[in-house]
Design a protein around this motif. Structure first.
Motif, mmCIF file in Angstrom:
data_model
loop_
_atom_site.group_PDB
_atom_site.id
_atom_site.type_symbol
_atom_site.label_atom_id
_atom_site.label_comp_id
_atom_site.label_asym_id
_atom_site.label_seq_id
_atom_site.Cartn_x
_atom_site.Cartn_y
_atom_site.Cartn_z
ATOM 1 N N ARG A 108 0.816 -1.218 0.000
ATOM 2 C CA ARG A 108 0.000 0.000 0.000
ATOM 3 C C ARG A 108 0.850 1.270 0.000
ATOM 4 O O ARG A 108 0.316 2.380 0.074
ATOM 5 C CB ARG A 108 -0.935 -0.004 1.207
ATOM 6 C CG ARG A 108 -2.013 -1.073 1.132
ATOM 7 C CD ARG A 108 -2.916 -1.001 2.346
ATOM 8 N NE ARG A 108 -2.142 -1.071 3.560
ATOM 9 C CZ ARG A 108 -2.149 -2.086 4.419
ATOM 10 N NH1 ARG A 108 -2.914 -3.111 4.204
ATOM 11 N NH2 ARG A 108 -1.411 -2.068 5.499
ATOM 12 N N GLY A 109 2.164 1.112 -0.013
ATOM 13 C CA GLY A 109 3.044 2.276 -0.035
ATOM 14 C C GLY A 109 3.341 2.858 1.332
ATOM 15 O O GLY A 109 3.902 3.945 1.432
ATOM 16 N N GLN A 110 2.989 2.139 2.398
ATOM 17 C CA GLN A 110 3.325 2.600 3.752
ATOM 18 C C GLN A 110 4.718 2.095 4.116
ATOM 19 O O GLN A 110 5.144 1.034 3.662
ATOM 20 C CB GLN A 110 2.325 2.057 4.763
ATOM 21 C CG GLN A 110 0.935 2.642 4.638
ATOM 22 C CD GLN A 110 0.018 1.988 5.649
ATOM 23 O OE1 GLN A 110 -0.246 0.794 5.570
ATOM 24 N NE2 GLN A 110 -0.452 2.787 6.609
ATOM 25 N N ILE A 111 5.380 2.828 4.976
ATOM 26 C CA ILE A 111 6.717 2.442 5.407
ATOM 27 C C ILE A 111 6.611 1.549 6.634
ATOM 28 O O ILE A 111 6.000 1.925 7.636
ATOM 29 C CB ILE A 111 7.598 3.679 5.665
ATOM 30 C CG1 ILE A 111 7.690 4.449 4.346
ATOM 31 C CG2 ILE A 111 8.946 3.283 6.217
ATOM 32 C CD1 ILE A 111 8.601 5.588 4.294
ATOM 33 N N VAL A 112 7.200 0.370 6.520
ATOM 34 C CA VAL A 112 7.160 -0.649 7.569
ATOM 35 C C VAL A 112 8.394 -0.557 8.453
ATOM 36 O O VAL A 112 8.315 -0.697 9.669
ATOM 37 C CB VAL A 112 7.091 -2.065 6.932
ATOM 38 C CG1 VAL A 112 7.112 -3.150 7.988
ATOM 39 C CG2 VAL A 112 5.885 -2.191 6.028
ATOM 40 N N LYS A 113 9.541 -0.308 7.803
ATOM 41 C CA LYS A 113 10.809 -0.339 8.542
ATOM 42 C C LYS A 113 11.783 0.651 7.929
ATOM 43 O O LYS A 113 11.818 0.838 6.711
ATOM 44 C CB LYS A 113 11.389 -1.749 8.479
ATOM 45 C CG LYS A 113 12.701 -1.916 9.214
ATOM 46 C CD LYS A 113 13.143 -3.365 9.273
ATOM 47 C CE LYS A 113 13.741 -3.806 7.968
ATOM 48 N NZ LYS A 113 14.351 -5.133 8.013
ATOM 49 N N ALA A 114 12.573 1.289 8.798
ATOM 50 C CA ALA A 114 13.658 2.167 8.368
ATOM 51 C C ALA A 114 14.908 1.743 9.128
ATOM 52 O O ALA A 114 14.868 1.563 10.346
ATOM 53 C CB ALA A 114 13.326 3.620 8.651
#
Length: 186
Positions: free
Chosen positions: A125-131
């Protein structure tokens, strides 16, 4: 000679197209850094997944979504922190982003702006899960400068404004005024 110029122009044009393609990345990548740079916690709430994690390879300290939004972002705002994107390489749902850290804190203390390697993992969905933040060359020099120059600023702050420390002012304006005053005296 004319053929040489044409070949050089063609090679330069192809190189620029390649670099532009490398730097584009997904919209989520650019939104992430735009929201972090402007301290937009509401926008970050929807861009980050509920199980978001930020991890540093050079430290055991990490952030979940809540601590990232409630602690990391306000601290960044306190230092007027900004990340300037140098390059983006995107492969499916993982982006490798080279950024330059350009906070007023570093600027006023005359610390060379470090570069960090961010790995951003996104869901479908284009969300950021991990950085994940990693160091780049020059990290040891950066760390040495931070320790030395921060200590000097802290000593100046204690002498000039007893009872204050560089972590005590919660008002970013106060900290930035102290840093500017210190820098003007150097």
């Amino acid at each position: 000679m004319r053929k040489v110029y044409i070949i050089l122009l063609l090679v330069t044009g192809l190189n620029q197209l390649y670099c532009y393609g490398q730097a584009s990345g997904s919209p989520a990548v650019h939104k992430f850094f735009a929201f972090v740079n402007s301290y937009q916690v509401d926008s970050l709430q929807s861009l980050l997944t509920d199980d978001f994690q930020l991890r540093r390879t050079y430290s055991s300290y990490s952030h979940d979504k809540r601590s990232f939004i409630e602690n990391y972002i306000p601290q960044s705002k306190n230092f007027n922190g900004k990340f300037s994107i140098v390059s983006v390489i995107q492969k499916q749902q993982v982006a490798s982003v080279l950024v330059e850290d350009q906070s007023d804190y570093l600027n006023y203390l005359r610390i060379d702006f470090p570069k960090w390697e961010f790995q951003l993992s996104m869901n479908e969905r284009g969300q950021i899960v991990k950085a994940t933040i990693d160091t780049t060359t020059g990290y040891e020099l950066y760390l040495k400068q931070v320790v030395e120059k921060s200590q000097r600023f802290e000593e100046w702050l204690k002498q000039t404004y007893p009872g204050e420390s560089n972590t005590s002012p919660q008002d970013s304006g106060l900290l930035l005024r102290r840093l500017k005053e210190y820098a003007d005296g150097l």
